[in-house]
Design a protein around this motif. Sequence first.
Motif, PDB file in Angstrom:
ATOM      1  N   GLY A  65       8.939   1.537   4.754  1.00 22.80           N
ATOM      2  CA  GLY A  65       7.170   1.696   4.096  1.00 22.80           C
ATOM      3  C   GLY A  65       6.174   1.901   4.581  1.00 22.80           C
ATOM      4  O   GLY A  65       5.505   0.794   3.965  1.00 22.80           O
ATOM      5  N   ASN A  66       6.129   3.241   5.581  1.00 25.47           N
ATOM      6  CA  ASN A  66       4.556   2.632   6.362  1.00 25.47           C
ATOM      7  C   ASN A  66       3.446   2.967   5.931  1.00 25.47           C
ATOM      8  O   ASN A  66       3.574   4.080   5.387  1.00 25.47           O
ATOM      9  CB  ASN A  66       4.730   3.088   7.858  1.00 25.47           C
ATOM     10  N   ALA A  67       2.623   2.420   5.564  1.00 22.60           N
ATOM     11  CA  ALA A  67       1.800   3.947   4.640  1.00 22.60           C
ATOM     12  C   ALA A  67       0.868   3.759   5.503  1.00 22.60           C
ATOM     13  O   ALA A  67      -0.231   4.959   5.116  1.00 22.60           O
ATOM     14  CB  ALA A  67       0.654   2.027   3.947  1.00 22.60           C
ATOM     15  N   PHE A  68       0.894   3.812   6.852  1.00 21.47           N
ATOM     16  CA  PHE A  68       0.022   4.301   7.800  1.00 21.47           C
ATOM     17  C   PHE A  68       0.193   5.615   8.132  1.00 21.47           C
ATOM     18  O   PHE A  68      -0.565   6.813   8.334  1.00 21.47           O
ATOM     19  CB  PHE A  68      -0.382   3.905   9.206  1.00 21.47           C
ATOM     20  N   VAL A  69       1.735   6.223   7.780  1.00 21.53           N
ATOM     21  CA  VAL A  69       2.124   7.518   7.965  1.00 21.53           C
ATOM     22  C   VAL A  69       1.115   8.700   6.699  1.00 21.53           C
ATOM     23  O   VAL A  69       1.119   9.024   6.782  1.00 21.53           O
ATOM     24  CB  VAL A  69       3.435   7.190   7.804  1.00 21.53           C
ATOM     25  N   ASP A 105       0.690  -1.165  -0.210  1.00 16.13           N
ATOM     26  CA  ASP A 105       0.459   0.510   0.286  1.00 16.13           C
ATOM     27  C   ASP A 105       0.990   0.853   0.259  1.00 16.13           C
ATOM     28  O   ASP A 105       0.392   2.032  -0.097  1.00 16.13           O
ATOM     29  CB  ASP A 105      -0.768  -0.009   1.251  1.00 16.13           C
ATOM     30  N   ALA A 106       1.109   0.773   0.511  1.00 21.12           N
ATOM     31  CA  ALA A 106       2.695   2.169   0.724  1.00 21.12           C
ATOM     32  C   ALA A 106       3.890   2.459  -0.716  1.00 21.12           C
ATOM     33  O   ALA A 106       3.152   4.821  -0.778  1.00 21.12           O
ATOM     34  CB  ALA A 106       4.165   2.281   1.600  1.00 21.12           C
ATOM     35  N   THR A 107       3.617   1.966  -1.722  1.00 15.98           N
ATOM     36  CA  THR A 107       4.281   2.703  -2.998  1.00 15.98           C
ATOM     37  C   THR A 107       2.932   3.067  -3.328  1.00 15.98           C
ATOM     38  O   THR A 107       2.970   3.760  -4.217  1.00 15.98           O
ATOM     39  CB  THR A 107       4.439   0.848  -3.242  1.00 15.98           C
TER      40      THR A 107
END
Length: 212
Positions: free
Chosen positions: A77-81, A29-31
């Motif tokens: 690669g943290n998507a939450f951030v 998701d991060a990408t």
Amino acid sequence: MRALAPSVIGGAIVPLAVYYAVRHQVHGDATALAIAGIPAALWVAFAWLKTRKLDPIGAVVLFGFVAGLGVSTAMGGNAFVLKIRDSVFTTLFGVVCLMSLRFLPRPMMFYIGRALSAGEDPVRIAAYDQLWELPPARRTFAIITMVWGVGLICEAAARVTLAAILPTGPFLAASPALAAVTYGGMFAFTVWYTRWSRQRVQDQQAAGQVLG
């Protein structure tokens, strides 16, 4: 609404469409979120090239995207951030609004209202500044600033909650709706309370003339 439509399309609809288009083509998701944020950043750059003026909201969006991408990358690669990056600036601005009631000469919404209403016209700026000399106006600006400060902080908290409990796709769809309801409600309150305060002053003046 016509003026806001390009920002809604470039800042909400297009990123959502891009996310769903690339989600299954990339790893994680991060990408996908990083790629989906590119159209909004490009929109800000395009608006700047067209007008040679950097819109404050656009600047926040652009800076938030860059900062969120940097922090997300640093965290592996943290998507939450990336999902909550806008909430950080919303919270900060809400806190600034509330602090302005105590530490600035005038409430924050007075300065924002003057910038939106008068622009860089010195005559209109002077006319707007005269509003502050009216005691009812001071109370009106203070209450509006308090409502916006609390509203922005609550909106940020709700966005973080949605980011924590919703998958990325539904979150990207729900986030603009949350913003529309919150900002729409605060704009509606601002218009209503301003008109109500103005009418109240007019009624008091009319009553004073009758008594006189």
